[in-house]
Structure formats: structure tokens, C-alpha cells
Design an enzyme around this catalytic site. Sequence first.
Site, short mmCIF file in Angstrom:
data_model
loop_
_atom_site.label_atom_id
_atom_site.label_comp_id
_atom_site.label_asym_id
_atom_site.label_seq_id
_atom_site.Cartn_x
_atom_site.Cartn_y
_atom_site.Cartn_z
N THR A 1 55.51 31.52 44.91
CA THR A 1 56.61 30.31 44.68
C THR A 1 57.05 30.50 43.02
OG1 THR A 1 54.58 28.95 43.73
CG2 THR A 1 55.22 28.69 46.19
N ASP B 1 50.71 29.94 44.87
CA ASP B 1 51.39 28.79 44.37
C ASP B 1 51.53 28.50 42.93
OD1 ASP B 1 52.76 26.42 44.26
OD2 ASP B 1 51.44 25.30 45.56
N ALA B 2 52.36 29.86 42.13
CA ALA B 2 52.04 29.86 40.89
C ALA B 2 53.34 29.14 40.12
CB ALA B 2 52.05 31.28 40.57
N LYS B 3 54.55 29.05 40.82
CA LYS B 3 55.69 28.43 40.53
C LYS B 3 56.26 29.15 39.25
CE LYS B 3 54.90 23.94 42.73
NZ LYS B 3 53.46 24.20 43.26
N ARG B 4 56.24 30.25 39.09
CA ARG B 4 56.74 31.04 37.80
C ARG B 4 58.12 31.37 37.85
NH1 ARG B 4 51.62 30.66 37.23
NH2 ARG B 4 50.20 32.15 36.17
#
Length: 271
Positions: A118, A91-94
Site C-alpha cells: 500500500t 500494508d505499509a502505506k509508504r
Amino acid sequence: MNKAALFEQIQKKKSFLCVGLDTDPSKIPAHLLDTEDPIFEFNKAIIDATKDYCVAYKPNIAFYEALGVKGWESLQKTLDYIPSEIFTIADAKRGDIGNTSKMYAKAFFESMNFDSITVAPYMGEDSVTPFLEFDNKWVILLAATSNKGGLDFQYQKIENGQMVFEKVLEKSLEWGNEKNLMYVVGATRADFLEKVRKIVPNSFLLVPGVGAQGGSLEEVAKYGMNDTCGLLVNSSRGIIYASNSEDFAEVASAEAKKLQEQMAVMLEKYS
């Protein structure tokens, strides 16, 4: 991990539970703080306690990045400890320009060997497609989130009364498909699941917000489930911080089992 293998785990465990490993040193039981690696010791105990009831684990990368090198070491040890048949989510939302996204993809898919990551779609195609170039790896695209700021952009109406998140879903289908693209849809936005399913009927959805944030598991299953379940419902605080005493693992196990039992009923009812 491919879609068939993920669905096999869901059927075997009668569960679509994802456990979020948002491990905060200020919240873990005090007796672990004297160990060599408190974060890993906590995660290890949570994994042992919940692995029979969940099909995915989702470490929130920020909680590990914040601790510097030791945090990254704890994260890798955690990832290595998770059983190989369980789906893993970074869950890094890169999401950045293409050559940068390519490096992020190599970091999480090759160096660390996560199954998925993510990704924020705001910068468009060239920021997303580098993540889609890896076999049996998944992009989990932010679509309809339930945070307060989600109202700023995602639910604004554009042409033909369509909302921005619906445009994101439609456009993403030019980049990937149900075998390598999933979407984040907040549980507290369960009323939008019907809209989501009209555009991506066969895709998996990662659904945070059940439990501590007040989302309804029943509504998520009713409006979001498809023939292959199509859901990974995440619970973080409601499981991992259900107790901060020495019995934390036992209590976490009980909370995970409770959700799994509810999910078994819903799989029978809605899939």
C-alpha cells in the site's frame, strides 16, 4: 503474482477474501505468550485455519515494526509460511521522494518478496513510480478511505466539482495500469464505488471495513465488482480476534468460511 493468477484463485476458491494479520500481542490468546515467537505462532494458526477460504493475506506492518527486530523476524517467518498461491499485501502505506521510495520498494519486493504494498499518493508521481518498476508486483494506492480524517482531503471538491480522490485515480493512470495498480476504497464508503468504477473500471480494489467496522459486503459487491471480480475485501479483527481462547483458530476458520460462502453467492450474482 499477475492479474490472471489472482483471478484464477478467486474462481477456484469462490472467494475474494483478504485476511488482515494485524497481530497485537495484547490481543492474542494468553496460552501463546509462553511460546518462543507468539506472533508467528498466532499467525501460523490463523493461516492454517483460513487458507482454504481466502485469496490474500495483509499484514499491517506497524504491528510488526512496533516490536523491533523480533517483530520483523516474525513478519518474515509469517510471509514465508503463507502458501505461494495466495496474494500477499504489505500494508505499509509508504510514499516518499523517489530515491527513498526505491529503497522501500526493494525492501518489500526484493528482500521480503511481498506481492504488493500500500502506498500513499500525497507526494505524487516520483513517490509512486519506483514501486511500479518491478515485474508482477503491485502498488495499492490509497484513494477513498473510510477513516474520519479521510474527510480532511480526499472528499474535498476541486475543479469541476471533482473530488480529490477522483483526481488521484485519474492521475495515477498516467503512472500505471490495471496490471500493476490497485486502489484502497473503504467499505463504509460503498456509495463512492460507482464514482471509482467510472474512472478505473477494470482495476482491483482493496476494500477494508467489512465486519468490525460495519461496511456492507453486499453493497461493496453490487457497486464494485467487475468481470474479473476486481475486489479484495479485507477482514481483520472480525476473523483473527473472533475468539481469544484456545479455540481461536477454529472460530477464525468458521468466520472466514462464513464470509467465503457469502462471497460465492455474490460472485455468481454480480460478476
